[in-house]
Motif scaffolding. Structure first.
Motif, short mmCIF file in Angstrom:
data_model
loop_
_atom_site.label_atom_id
_atom_site.label_comp_id
_atom_site.label_asym_id
_atom_site.label_seq_id
_atom_site.Cartn_x
_atom_site.Cartn_y
_atom_site.Cartn_z
N HIS A 9 0.84 -1.21 0.00
CA HIS A 9 0.00 0.00 0.00
C HIS A 9 0.88 1.25 0.00
O HIS A 9 0.60 2.21 -0.72
N GLU A 10 1.92 1.24 0.81
CA GLU A 10 2.83 2.39 0.86
C GLU A 10 3.50 2.61 -0.49
O GLU A 10 3.62 3.75 -0.94
N PHE A 11 3.90 1.53 -1.15
CA PHE A 11 4.53 1.65 -2.46
C PHE A 11 3.54 2.23 -3.48
O PHE A 11 3.91 3.08 -4.28
N ARG A 17 8.17 11.14 -7.68
CA ARG A 17 9.49 11.60 -7.24
C ARG A 17 10.07 10.64 -6.18
O ARG A 17 11.23 10.29 -6.22
N ARG A 18 9.25 10.23 -5.23
CA ARG A 18 9.72 9.34 -4.16
C ARG A 18 10.06 7.95 -4.72
O ARG A 18 11.04 7.33 -4.33
N ARG A 19 9.24 7.47 -5.67
CA ARG A 19 9.54 6.19 -6.31
C ARG A 19 10.88 6.26 -7.04
O ARG A 19 11.69 5.34 -6.97
N GLN A 22 13.69 6.21 -4.50
CA GLN A 22 13.89 4.86 -3.96
C GLN A 22 14.59 3.97 -4.98
O GLN A 22 15.46 3.18 -4.62
N ALA A 23 14.21 4.09 -6.25
CA ALA A 23 14.86 3.29 -7.30
C ALA A 23 16.33 3.67 -7.42
O ALA A 23 17.20 2.81 -7.56
N ILE A 24 16.64 4.97 -7.34
CA ILE A 24 18.03 5.42 -7.41
C ILE A 24 18.82 4.89 -6.21
O ILE A 24 19.96 4.43 -6.37
N ASN A 25 18.22 4.93 -5.03
CA ASN A 25 18.90 4.39 -3.85
C ASN A 25 19.21 2.90 -4.02
O ASN A 25 20.29 2.43 -3.66
N LEU A 26 18.25 2.15 -4.56
CA LEU A 26 18.46 0.73 -4.79
C LEU A 26 19.59 0.51 -5.80
O LEU A 26 20.46 -0.35 -5.60
N LEU A 27 19.61 1.29 -6.87
CA LEU A 27 20.68 1.18 -7.86
C LEU A 27 22.04 1.55 -7.27
O LEU A 27 23.06 0.94 -7.61
N LEU A 175 12.91 -0.39 -1.94
CA LEU A 175 11.99 0.53 -2.62
C LEU A 175 11.03 1.24 -1.66
O LEU A 175 10.50 2.29 -1.99
N THR A 176 10.78 0.67 -0.50
CA THR A 176 9.78 1.26 0.38
C THR A 176 10.34 1.84 1.66
O THR A 176 9.58 2.40 2.45
N SER A 177 11.65 1.70 1.89
CA SER A 177 12.18 2.24 3.15
C SER A 177 12.05 3.75 3.17
O SER A 177 12.15 4.42 2.14
N ARG A 178 11.81 4.28 4.35
CA ARG A 178 11.60 5.72 4.48
C ARG A 178 12.89 6.40 4.87
O ARG A 178 13.70 5.86 5.61
N GLU A 179 13.04 7.61 4.38
CA GLU A 179 14.15 8.46 4.81
C GLU A 179 13.85 8.94 6.22
O GLU A 179 12.70 9.22 6.55
#
Length: 182
Positions: A9-11, A17-19, A22-27, A175-179
């Motif tokens: 649900h959060e995803f 922008r947040r997605r 999160q994708a950039i952080n994963l990469l 992908l779903t972790s919060r800052e």
């Protein structure tokens, strides 16, 4: 199960922008892991600087699941007693065994190996007609090890659903972790 639906649900409710963030952080995490691997390759002069012991043939020196760090330098030269990792042309899995005999002939190094826990030398493992391993077969010489940590790798290979579940979990968390709010 409730946590998984909350995560999904959060995803779904994330803005673009947040997605993207999160994708950039994963990469970035993936690229950091790859750069670390490449660093070990350069530092060790080996294409495969880290291997996991898969069998008990080297007990009691190394046990199944130990992680071995390799170097592929010939200074100092390979000697009887060194533990090496070699890969034969027709086999996918590298072999971790000790050098029991070394001789040099016409600038080529010839080595005979044996597992510490085996009764006979490795000639039965070598390719047909091969009596020695040479430099081209070597992946590296063991210079450091960490006991038992590699057992996780063995479990992931022995139980593929566990591997896919772990990878999926890591991607979802990435992908779903919060800052942190600060």
């Amino acid at each position: 199960m409730h946590a998984l639906t909350d995560t999904w649900h959060e995803f779904k409710t994330m803005d673009k922008r947040r997605r993207a963030l999160q994708a950039i952080n994963l990469l970035l995490v993936i690229s950091t892991a790859l750069m670390t691997w490449k660093f070990f390759m350069v530092a060790s002069w080996s294409e495969s600087p880290i291997v996991v012991v898969l069998s008990g043939s080297m007990e009691p020196a190394y046990y199944r699941g130990d992680i071995l760090f390799l170097e592929l330098t010939y200074n100092p030269p390979m000697n009887v007693g060194d533990v090496v990792v070699y890969k034969l042309g027709d086999r996918d899995i590298p072999i971790v065994h000790r050098i029991i005999s070394v001789h040099e002939e016409k600038d080529e190094l010839y080595m005979l190996t044996k597992g510490d826990n085996n009764r006979v030398n490795d000639r039965g493992l070598y390719s047909q007609g091969q009596f020695w391993i040479t430099r081209k077969d070597l992946m590296g010489r063991v210079w450091f090890y960490i006991p038992y940590v590699g057992i996780i790798t063995i479990w992931l290979n022995d139980y593929p659903p566990l591997k896919y579940a772990l990878i999926s979990f890591m991607v979802i968390v990435g992908l779903t972790s919060r800052e942190p709010q600060g």
